[in-house]
Structures are given as C-alpha cells and as structure tokens.
Design an enzyme around this catalytic site. Sequence first.
Site, short mmCIF file in Angstrom:
data_model
loop_
_atom_site.label_atom_id
_atom_site.label_comp_id
_atom_site.label_asym_id
_atom_site.label_seq_id
_atom_site.Cartn_x
_atom_site.Cartn_y
_atom_site.Cartn_z
CB SER A 1 -1.11 -0.24 1.35
OG SER A 1 -2.00 0.91 0.81
CG ASP B 1 -6.08 -3.23 -3.78
OD1 ASP B 1 -6.71 -2.19 -3.00
OD2 ASP B 1 -5.17 -3.33 -3.27
CG HIS C 1 -5.53 -3.17 0.47
ND1 HIS C 1 -4.96 -2.22 -0.54
CD2 HIS C 1 -4.60 -2.45 1.58
CE1 HIS C 1 -4.27 -1.28 -0.43
NE2 HIS C 1 -3.89 -1.30 0.79
#
Length: 520
Positions: free
Chosen positions: A211, A438, A468
């Site tokens: 991320s 995602d 995610h």
Amino acid sequence: MAGAASTSGCSDSGEEKTPKAGGTEGAPPLKWKDCEAPTTAEGGGQAPPKDWQCATLHVPLDYADPEGETIPLALIRAKARNQDERLGSLVFNFGGPGGSGITTLPGAAKEYEALRERYDLVSFDPRGVGRSAPVLCLDDKQLDAYYASDSSPDTPEAEKAYLDNTRKYQQACEANSGKVLPYVGTENAARDLDRIRQALGDEKLHYFGISYGTELGGVYAHLFPDKVGRAVFDAVVDPTATSEEGALGQAEGFQLALGNFAQDCVDRGDECRLQGSTAKEIEENIIKLQKQLAARPIPGIGDRMLTESSATNGIAQALYSQELWPLLEQGLDEAEGGQGQLLMALSDALNGRDQNGNYSNIGAANTAINCVDSKDRYTLEQTKAKLPAFRAASPVFGDFLGWAMMGCTGWPVPGTASTPDVSAPGADPILVIGNTGDPATPYEGARKMVERLGPGVGVELTYKGEGHGAYNSGDPCVQGAVNSYLLDGKVPPANTVCTPPPDATQSPAQPSVPVEPLGA
C-alpha cells in the site's frame, strides 16, 4: 501528550539519551533487546513472542541539519531460521501511511514464514508513528465525536460544522505535535530507511512495501537507486495521481469492490441475508440505509450511536478483504434491523480504536504525512464543484471521499509536491504487483508505478483477485513469484498474470492498515 522526540518503548539503556545524528553514512549498529508490549499509539496488545527483538535507532529530525536534534525510530525483527544461508534483512512497511510495523509484522508473521527461512524479518514505526516521535492530535473522547460527525455535509449548517471540526483537528495536531509536523514526510522516511539499512549492516535494502509502503519504496529507489536490493511492491499507490485523482480513484475502487460483494451475495441466492435480487438493488438498499442513518442514528457500541459516517467507514473496512464479506453482510442486515454494533466495530478497526476506547495514532499520522507530502490544498468552492464527479464514481463513497479533499486545507505545514518522484534509473528490478479488485489502491496504479520507475526497473505482475493486496491472499502463483524473486533472485516474466480458482477465499495484504479513514 508526548512531545515529538519521545523515547521508544523498545528500550535500549545502552544508548546515549541525546545522541548525535552523524552524517549520511555510518549509522551505528543496533542493540537488540526483548520487546515491550505495544504502546497505545501503536494499537496496544500483548508483547511479541520471545523470538522477536526490538531496538532503537536515532535519526536526524531534520536531514538538512544532520548534526542537530534527533528522534528515535522503533524497530523490530525476527531472525532468519537458517542462519547459514541468511541473505540479510527484509524490511517491511505495511502502509497507511501511519501503520505501526512494531505491531503489524509480528501479527502477520505467519504469512511470511517462507521468507523468514533466509531473511531476518524487520519492520519499524516510521517517523510520526507509534513510538517514533508520534503525531498526536485529539484525545480519545474527542476522536469518538470526530469520527461520528457528519463528513458528507449537505446543508450550509452541516458544511460549517464539518469545516469547524476539520479546523479543530488541525489545531490540536499543531498544539500537540507542532515540532515534528514539518519532518514526517515520505522523503525523510525514505532517508530513515537508508539509515536502517546501514544499521542492519546490509549493503543493499531488501524491501517489501505494501500500500503506502510502495510509495515509500518508490521514493527510496529514487533517492538511493544503487542501494535497492530485492524489492516487492504490493497494492501499489499510483505515483502519478494528485490528491484529487487519488481520492477519485479510491471512490471508483471501493465502488467496484462493493459491487463485487453485492454480486457475490446475489449469486449465493437464498443464503444471502440482504434484500435485493440484483447487485444494483443491494447497493440501492445500502444508499437507503445511509440516508436513514443520516436522519436518525441507531444504537452502536455502548453509548455510541452508529451514524452515517461510521457506517460508511465500517463498510469500507470490510471491503479491504474478501474474508470480511460475511461480516459486512451480517452488519448490513443487522443495521437494517436497527442494530449497529457490527458496523461500528468494523469502523473502529479502520480508525484504530480498541475495545477499551483507546485510539492508535494512525489517523493523526496519516493526516500529517499526507499533508506534508502533498501541496494540494482545495477550497470549499473547488471541493463542492468536484462532488458530482465523485458521486458519479461512487454513490456510496463518493461524497465522503470528495469532502476528504479538504483534509489538508488550512494544515499548519505546507506540502512539498503534487506527486512523488519515483524514477530510479539503474536500480535493481522491483517486482510490482497490482490486484484487479483492490478497493484502496486501484489496479491501474501498478502500471503507472512501473512506468515511473523507468525502463528495466519495474516488473509488473497482475493478480485477478479481491481485497487490498495480493501476496497474503494465499494465491500460490503470487506467492511463488514473490518467494522465487526474494529468495532465489529469479525475476518473473513481465506482465505475468495470476488468477485464483473460483472458490478461493482471499485475505488482505496486511491486517487492515487503511489508506485513510473515509472522510477523515
């Protein structure tokens, strides 16, 4: 509240209390000790198992003044199981920004057991996070009210209240953490990463970024291309997106994930607890629930009521992982019946609130890092003009993410750029993984990262999954490619595609470290 240069809970009594930062090279070796339990700012909980060790590394508060004041960085590691074939350290950043590596890595360590065979697994609290000079803003009671407040205003009175709440939050951050706020940006964190590399004794940085950790890794690669070792970027932040474009992309991403959730519910027929014979009907009922909660909140947890804002946050939290879809289905069903406990529990998880009412500092750190990184500041007029585009992208999340564009307007520290520079000519290959489902870091960001890293650096892998991230989905194709590269140095062919079997259950790439709470 603690000041900017508070000491780390990973105690090391052998270090100087106020050590000098030194130059750009030669960070002192780390002195590893048993770990203490995570602090409240890190999310609390039990101390890691005895095979985990903690240390403190002091780095310059301001790299423009490397001999000046220092701040502590808290680190944690689990040593490689096969010391005879040890490759070095593998440093993790799990994203946020604002997530504590001290708490996240031990909790997720089972997912990386194959990598621990030949790597010391290492993570840290980045500057501004957890024990590393944490940014502190509102107290716990104030945060309860802040997260419950209307963050998608639709009347002049509600707009004024929203702007007042935002201003009070910012003022609290400045009052409690003003000294550290100018220095918590990603470029400084990337320089910290190189100090960590030196202190670990590694010639190159072997790195696993997830991320926001992909943005941090990209900035590191730009600053230190010759120090990039074997690196993996998973759940990739688009380095070309402005704050507005990033928020709009998230609106589309969360709406896509919600549609996939709703279609899955419909496909299960009578097993689905939600009303609606099509995915669109289920989504329309969710919008109806939002409007009902805006007019009349329902009981949540304790004396707290489930508002429209907290319910929407809870829905978003559940979309980070397909494993949470059953909880989302149950939570929506219960909320339609007047009970909001489950959706509020999901919202609390996104906001970093534990069952005792204590908040980690992930929200404060998230805001501080984003606002010093980005120079984008949007006026009320500009924000309202953009709302139709956000609503078109997502009827459920658009208003919240559109209004969140104002989160840095009035911030006491100016931002540095609209987008990060991640060009890294000459760096070793970086494996860049995009997940088509995602919600938080949309798939397109992986291709943009590959393009910006430059020719011969980024190697793209596509995962056709949900949630995610990709590695911790358990998909053998993704894990095989990552493990083969990190352990054996074998770069997979560019544009490799991994598709999970239809009945696969997928999980998030980290324990729900958010990009940011919706509307915060």
